[in-house]
Design an enzyme around this catalytic site. Structure first.
Site, PDB file in Angstrom:
ATOM      1  N   LYS A 153       7.061 -34.391 -14.574  1.00  0.00           N
ATOM      2  CA  LYS A 153       7.916 -35.273 -15.370  1.00  0.00           C
ATOM      3  C   LYS A 153       7.119 -36.128 -16.334  1.00  0.00           C
ATOM      4  CE  LYS A 153      12.026 -35.040 -12.562  1.00  0.00           C
ATOM      5  NZ  LYS A 153      13.073 -35.729 -11.799  1.00  0.00           N
ATOM      6  N   ARG A 169      10.552 -31.325  -4.396  1.00  0.00           N
ATOM      7  CA  ARG A 169      11.014 -30.288  -5.332  1.00  0.00           C
ATOM      8  C   ARG A 169       9.929 -30.094  -6.393  1.00  0.00           C
ATOM      9  NH1 ARG A 169      13.925 -30.009 -10.215  1.00  0.00           N
ATOM     10  NH2 ARG A 169      15.411 -28.273 -10.325  1.00  0.00           N
TER      11      ARG A 169
END
Length: 331
Positions: free
Chosen positions: A278, A313
């Site tokens: 991210k 994840r």
């Protein structure tokens, strides 16, 4: 209202009276008490109210057959042309199937299939297009593996087709707020779900996210959504929660949530953490290229496991699994 964040420890030198966290090997003897408008304070774990204490200590039920007392890895399989780091890489059915098998061999215990990009600024995908992207891939994976498969969608029709194709879990980035039919579908199908927090939709969520207190606001929102899902008929023990790192959050918001992850055990559900590749990892880690952010992603993921997160994840399964094995060995 007070909130109680366990100050999590690990190791064999567990003092008398220590409380195991969520049935795992982690434990705590103290909590940080958080109140809106007041400075945090440290207190013995014995001061935690009985209902919250029970949720903090209770062993989590298996989710999709996976042991929630052990760290689990969810492999990301995006079948989209525009996902932020791997868009277009799994357009071919055989390629997607092979990628899923490789992730399972590398250490993933569940595969998360998504057909709609939820990167900042992404447009909504039509239901039929999302179904065409995801259902055949799920069916292809199911043909060669009995491993759990998650469908990453906000839409009931997409989830229904995915479950028919062999999916085992519904993972909704909107926290079951986008499509009112999705929660009843999950309840009727008796499948586990993951409810994620997001402020706004992907198109606009990063414009100017704002909170009174991001940690407590996200906690309250997730707690309310879990209660709503339970009222709809989804079993509480089959609900995972995800604080939604990067979904309507600034870098400061993300860091605050990551520092306080253990607070969310008070909701009484397993925690899924999605930080892989991210933007804040690129910013802090000084790596502009998303697919070169595995080291930073793993560092944050292991910090999450240290706070009792049950599932991570990730895009980089083999690297994460290797790091997890070493992390567990040295603990």
């Amino acid at each position: 209202m007070s909130y109680f964040r366990p100050l999590v420890r690990h190791g064999d030198a567990r003092p008398e009276g220590a409380i195991h966290l969520a049935g795992s090997a982690l434990w705590f003897t103290e909590v940080e008490i958080l109140d809106r408008g007041a400075p945090p304070r440290i207190a013995p774990a014995g001061l935690v109210p009985d209902d919250i204490r029970l949720r903090l200590m209770s062993r989590r039920a298996a989710i999709a057959g996976l042991d929630m007392t052990q760290p689990q890895i969810m492999g990301i399989l995006n079948v989209t042309p525009d996902s932020f780091s791997d868009g277009g890489r799994h357009d071919d059915l055989a390629v997607a199937q092979a990628a899923a098998l490789r992730m399972l061999e590398d250490g993933a215990s569940i595969i998360d299939v998504g057909g709609e990009s939820t990167r900042p600024g992404a447009d909504e995908v039509e239901e039929m297009e999302e179904i065409a992207r995801t259902a055949p891939v799920i069916a292809a994976i199911r043909e060669v593996s009995a491993a759990p498969i998650s469908i990453d969608t906000r839409k009931a029709t997409v989830a229904m087709e995915a479950l028919d194709a062999g999916a085992s879990l519904v993972n909704d980035v909107s926290g079951f707020t986008f499509d009112a039919a999705l929660a009843p579908l999950a309840a009727q199908a008796a499948v586990p779900v993951c409810v994620m927090h997001a402020q706004g939709d992907p198109k606009t969520m990063q414009n100017s996210p704002s909170y009174e207190n991001v940690v407590l606001d996200v906690y309250d929102a997730l707690s309310a959504q879990v209660d709503q899902l339970e009222a709809t008929g989804v079993l509480r023990e089959q609900i995972m929660i995800d604080p939604g790192i990067g979904f309507g959050k600034s870098q400061a918001h993300n860091i605050a949530l990551l520092r306080n992850l253990s607070l969310f055990h008070g909701i009484g559900c397993p925690i899924l953490l999605g930080v892989s590749r991210k933007g804040f990892i690129g910013s802090i880690g000084k790596e502009p290229q998303a697919d070169r952010r595995a080291p930073g992603s793993i560092a944050v993921g292991l910090a999450g496991f240290a706070q009792g997160v049950q599932m991570l994840r990730v895009h980089d399964v083999a690297e994460t699994a290797q790091a997890l094995r070493l992390w567990q060995a040295t603990r």
